[in-house]
Design a protein around this motif. Sequence first.
Motif, PDB file in Angstrom:
ATOM      1  N   TYR A 268      35.015  50.280  34.180  1.00 39.78           N
ATOM      2  CA  TYR A 268      35.042  49.840  32.783  1.00 39.78           C
ATOM      3  C   TYR A 268      34.190  48.599  32.590  1.00 39.78           C
ATOM      4  O   TYR A 268      33.428  48.489  31.632  1.00 39.78           O
ATOM      5  CB  TYR A 268      36.487  49.560  32.364  1.00 39.78           C
ATOM      6  CG  TYR A 268      36.603  49.030  30.954  1.00 39.78           C
ATOM      7  CD1 TYR A 268      36.426  49.867  29.856  1.00 39.78           C
ATOM      8  CD2 TYR A 268      36.896  47.683  30.718  1.00 39.78           C
ATOM      9  CE1 TYR A 268      36.526  49.373  28.558  1.00 39.78           C
ATOM     10  CE2 TYR A 268      36.992  47.191  29.425  1.00 39.78           C
ATOM     11  CZ  TYR A 268      36.809  48.044  28.354  1.00 39.78           C
ATOM     12  OH  TYR A 268      36.904  47.553  27.078  1.00 39.78           O
ATOM     13  N   ASN A 269      34.317  47.645  33.501  1.00 39.49           N
ATOM     14  CA  ASN A 269      33.553  46.404  33.435  1.00 39.49           C
ATOM     15  C   ASN A 269      33.414  45.862  34.846  1.00 39.49           C
ATOM     16  O   ASN A 269      34.401  45.470  35.466  1.00 39.49           O
ATOM     17  CB  ASN A 269      34.261  45.384  32.534  1.00 39.49           C
ATOM     18  CG  ASN A 269      33.438  44.130  32.306  1.00 39.49           C
ATOM     19  OD1 ASN A 269      32.536  43.812  33.081  1.00 39.49           O
ATOM     20  ND2 ASN A 269      33.743  43.408  31.234  1.00 39.49           N
ATOM     21  N   ALA A 270      32.172  45.848  35.340  1.00 43.89           N
ATOM     22  CA  ALA A 270      31.929  45.448  36.732  1.00 43.89           C
ATOM     23  C   ALA A 270      32.441  44.035  37.018  1.00 43.89           C
ATOM     24  O   ALA A 270      32.802  43.709  38.155  1.00 43.89           O
ATOM     25  CB  ALA A 270      30.438  45.539  37.050  1.00 43.89           C
ATOM     26  N   LYS A 271      32.484  43.181  35.991  1.00 44.33           N
ATOM     27  CA  LYS A 271      32.936  41.802  36.201  1.00 44.33           C
ATOM     28  C   LYS A 271      34.419  41.740  36.542  1.00 44.33           C
ATOM     29  O   LYS A 271      34.876  40.773  37.150  1.00 44.33           O
ATOM     30  CB  LYS A 271      32.661  40.971  34.947  1.00 44.33           C
ATOM     31  CG  LYS A 271      31.175  40.758  34.669  1.00 44.33           C
ATOM     32  CD  LYS A 271      30.975  39.891  33.437  1.00 44.33           C
ATOM     33  CE  LYS A 271      29.491  39.683  33.173  1.00 44.33           C
ATOM     34  NZ  LYS A 271      29.262  38.859  31.958  1.00 44.33           N
ATOM     35  N   LEU A 272      35.172  42.779  36.166  1.00 41.33           N
ATOM     36  CA  LEU A 272      36.602  42.771  36.473  1.00 41.33           C
ATOM     37  C   LEU A 272      36.854  42.899  37.973  1.00 41.33           C
ATOM     38  O   LEU A 272      37.909  42.497  38.466  1.00 41.33           O
ATOM     39  CB  LEU A 272      37.311  43.900  35.727  1.00 41.33           C
ATOM     40  CG  LEU A 272      37.411  43.737  34.200  1.00 41.33           C
ATOM     41  CD1 LEU A 272      38.096  44.950  33.589  1.00 41.33           C
ATOM     42  CD2 LEU A 272      38.152  42.467  33.841  1.00 41.33           C
ATOM     43  N   ALA A 273      35.886  43.461  38.698  1.00 45.04           N
ATOM     44  CA  ALA A 273      36.046  43.580  40.148  1.00 45.04           C
ATOM     45  C   ALA A 273      36.007  42.206  40.821  1.00 45.04           C
ATOM     46  O   ALA A 273      36.491  42.038  41.944  1.00 45.04           O
ATOM     47  CB  ALA A 273      34.944  44.471  40.724  1.00 45.04           C
ATOM     48  N   GLU A 274      35.419  41.222  40.142  1.00 42.81           N
ATOM     49  CA  GLU A 274      35.325  39.869  40.684  1.00 42.81           C
ATOM     50  C   GLU A 274      36.454  38.976  40.206  1.00 42.81           C
ATOM     51  O   GLU A 274      36.559  37.833  40.636  1.00 42.81           O
ATOM     52  CB  GLU A 274      33.978  39.256  40.274  1.00 42.81           C
ATOM     53  CG  GLU A 274      32.768  40.092  40.675  1.00 42.81           C
ATOM     54  CD  GLU A 274      31.484  39.596  40.043  1.00 42.81           C
ATOM     55  OE1 GLU A 274      31.542  38.553  39.341  1.00 42.81           O
ATOM     56  OE2 GLU A 274      30.439  40.239  40.241  1.00 42.81           O
ATOM     57  N   ARG A 275      37.302  39.487  39.302  1.00 42.45           N
ATOM     58  CA  ARG A 275      38.396  38.678  38.759  1.00 42.45           C
ATOM     59  C   ARG A 275      39.433  38.430  39.849  1.00 42.45           C
ATOM     60  O   ARG A 275      39.807  39.346  40.583  1.00 42.45           O
ATOM     61  CB  ARG A 275      39.018  39.420  37.572  1.00 42.45           C
ATOM     62  CG  ARG A 275      39.916  38.599  36.662  1.00 42.45           C
ATOM     63  CD  ARG A 275      39.167  37.563  35.871  1.00 42.45           C
ATOM     64  NE  ARG A 275      37.977  38.051  35.212  1.00 42.45           N
ATOM     65  CZ  ARG A 275      37.944  38.580  34.000  1.00 42.45           C
ATOM     66  NH1 ARG A 275      39.058  38.712  33.314  1.00 42.45           N
ATOM     67  NH2 ARG A 275      36.799  38.954  33.461  1.00 42.45           N
ATOM     68  N   PRO A 276      39.929  37.181  39.998  1.00 39.48           N
ATOM     69  CA  PRO A 276      40.977  36.905  40.998  1.00 39.48           C
ATOM     70  C   PRO A 276      42.179  37.816  40.811  1.00 39.48           C
ATOM     71  O   PRO A 276      42.633  38.032  39.685  1.00 39.48           O
ATOM     72  CB  PRO A 276      41.327  35.434  40.720  1.00 39.48           C
ATOM     73  CG  PRO A 276      40.116  34.864  40.066  1.00 39.48           C
ATOM     74  CD  PRO A 276      39.520  35.977  39.259  1.00 39.48           C
ATOM     75  N   ALA A 327      50.698  32.524  41.378  1.00 39.73           N
ATOM     76  CA  ALA A 327      49.858  32.726  40.192  1.00 39.73           C
ATOM     77  C   ALA A 327      49.474  31.393  39.560  1.00 39.73           C
ATOM     78  O   ALA A 327      48.319  31.186  39.153  1.00 39.73           O
ATOM     79  CB  ALA A 327      50.590  33.608  39.184  1.00 39.73           C
ATOM     80  N   ALA A 328      50.421  30.466  39.462  1.00 36.62           N
ATOM     81  CA  ALA A 328      50.146  29.162  38.863  1.00 36.62           C
ATOM     82  C   ALA A 328      49.136  28.379  39.699  1.00 36.62           C
ATOM     83  O   ALA A 328      48.224  27.729  39.155  1.00 36.62           O
ATOM     84  CB  ALA A 328      51.440  28.371  38.708  1.00 36.62           C
ATOM     85  N   ASP A 329      49.285  28.426  41.037  1.00 42.64           N
ATOM     86  CA  ASP A 329      48.336  27.718  41.904  1.00 42.64           C
ATOM     87  C   ASP A 329      46.932  28.291  41.751  1.00 42.64           C
ATOM     88  O   ASP A 329      45.936  27.539  41.755  1.00 42.64           O
ATOM     89  CB  ASP A 329      48.784  27.819  43.364  1.00 42.64           C
ATOM     90  CG  ASP A 329      50.062  27.028  43.639  1.00 42.64           C
ATOM     91  OD1 ASP A 329      50.393  26.145  42.812  1.00 42.64           O
ATOM     92  OD2 ASP A 329      50.725  27.301  44.668  1.00 42.64           O
ATOM     93  N   LEU A 330      46.828  29.593  41.647  1.00 44.10           N
ATOM     94  CA  LEU A 330      45.517  30.220  41.496  1.00 44.10           C
ATOM     95  C   LEU A 330      44.901  29.861  40.140  1.00 44.10           C
ATOM     96  O   LEU A 330      43.687  29.598  40.044  1.00 44.10           O
ATOM     97  CB  LEU A 330      45.648  31.734  41.644  1.00 44.10           C
ATOM     98  CG  LEU A 330      44.347  32.549  41.621  1.00 44.10           C
ATOM     99  CD1 LEU A 330      43.356  32.044  42.661  1.00 44.10           C
ATOM    100  CD2 LEU A 330      44.642  34.029  41.845  1.00 44.10           C
ATOM    101  N   LEU A 331      45.717  29.815  39.091  1.00 44.05           N
ATOM    102  CA  LEU A 331      45.220  29.455  37.763  1.00 44.05           C
ATOM    103  C   LEU A 331      44.665  28.036  37.744  1.00 44.05           C
ATOM    104  O   LEU A 331      43.711  27.738  37.017  1.00 44.05           O
ATOM    105  CB  LEU A 331      46.335  29.577  36.721  1.00 44.05           C
ATOM    106  CG  LEU A 331      46.710  30.993  36.285  1.00 44.05           C
ATOM    107  CD1 LEU A 331      47.980  30.974  35.451  1.00 44.05           C
ATOM    108  CD2 LEU A 331      45.578  31.628  35.480  1.00 44.05           C
ATOM    109  N   ASP A 332      45.263  27.150  38.547  1.00 43.41           N
ATOM    110  CA  ASP A 332      44.788  25.761  38.585  1.00 43.41           C
ATOM    111  C   ASP A 332      43.363  25.650  39.103  1.00 43.41           C
ATOM    112  O   ASP A 332      42.684  24.643  38.865  1.00 43.41           O
ATOM    113  CB  ASP A 332      45.714  24.916  39.464  1.00 43.41           C
ATOM    114  CG  ASP A 332      47.063  24.654  38.798  1.00 43.41           C
ATOM    115  OD1 ASP A 332      47.140  24.806  37.561  1.00 43.41           O
ATOM    116  OD2 ASP A 332      48.022  24.323  39.514  1.00 43.41           O
ATOM    117  N   THR A 333      42.902  26.671  39.811  1.00 40.66           N
ATOM    118  CA  THR A 333      41.545  26.630  40.390  1.00 40.66           C
ATOM    119  C   THR A 333      40.511  27.329  39.515  1.00 40.66           C
ATOM    120  O   THR A 333      39.339  27.365  39.859  1.00 40.66           O
ATOM    121  CB  THR A 333      41.543  27.302  41.776  1.00 40.66           C
ATOM    122  OG1 THR A 333      41.807  28.711  41.632  1.00 40.66           O
ATOM    123  CG2 THR A 333      42.591  26.678  42.685  1.00 40.66           C
TER     124      THR A 333
END
Length: 434
Positions: A268-276, A327-333
Amino acid sequence: MFVDKAKIYLKGGDGGDGLVAFRREKYVAEGGPAGGDGGNGGDIIFRVDEGLRTLMDFKYQKHFKAARGEKGKPKNQHGANAEDLILRVPPGTTVTDSDTGEVIVDLVQHGQEAVIARGGRGGRGNVRFATPSNPAPYIAENGEEGQERYVELELKVMADVGLVGFPSVGKSTLLSVVSAAKPKTGAYHFTTITPNLGVVSVGDDRSFVMADLPGLIEGAHEGVGLGHEFLRHVERTRVILHVIDMAATEGRDPVQDYRQINRELELYNAKLAERPQIIVANKMDIPDAEANLERFREELAQDGEVPEIIPISAATRQGVQDMIYKAADLLDTIPVAPAVEEVGELEERKVYRLEKTDELEDFVIKRDNEVYVVEGAALERLMKRTQLQSYDAFVRLSRILRKSGVEQALREQGAEDGDTIRIGEYEFEFVEKD
């Protein structure tokens, strides 16, 4: 009702007409021009309101028109500008021109504004056209027409974390456990048919917004099972929580589920494969889940994948708090600002380019049988602004066409004395001057 797409018609307000007027005062034998300018038409402005969650306001009303500017007045008084028309939209709304497919603006922040349809300029009154050679002109302009366009609105839910996965893997149950949201749950597929949002409190003065997105199935990237309606909302999320039924209660293989969903996202969107992405192994309280998780880890390791996997049970809340912290720790980055849609390049057009003037820029000349058609946005605006019933205004128009090179361009295209010339809605006879 959740409405995330709408097509509407917009028209900016027309400008007010300029006025032909003269001073009429006692003891002033021959008063000069005193016609004021017309006011500008109102713009149509979209403003982001974080209190809105859907495009419901555009479901039943699809035509919007801004007010017209006031006409010019005597004694050199200008007409009032019309008020702008403000339309409120939820965060995450993308506005696209229906005719060109061009993304006009991506509205993501509360209070953000964008002018989508501009109002027309007010016409000039005759006081603007006074010259030493013509100190009392009978010339005034019509107000310019407001911009007119059809636009498509598309809402992509704004959330920090998005829950994705096949139907019935426990996404809605998980959202109801970690937030105050109460999404519909049930023992059947596609219980969730619209996105649900919830605020998750981490417990250490941090919080984030989580979206329960409708379940995906094979072929979703091609629109199967309303795939496009679901996948567009994943684009706005900063982190993906990939929820997998590790107990295989639906008879599916967890490994195949994981790979299929990731494939649908990438197609659907190649950029989604790079999403954390964090893998959430749900339903670990059910027998056989532990064995499936061990096999899941081994098969991914054989393919060189060592993703973060958090085993949980949304039903018993086992491991849920650990998942929230991860999830919160990852969002902080990750930067808070979402990616703005890229605007595609406009198709290149060949034009008949002549010297630029204050009145006219580029125009094209083509044949329609025996008629010579002159096209150009600035030229057509000039025609609409000109009050052709006035002799002075008509003489001014002829002078502009001559000085701007339109007459010469017509000759080069083969126009001769007596030929018909069409500009916008008007037709003229081409006359060669001696």
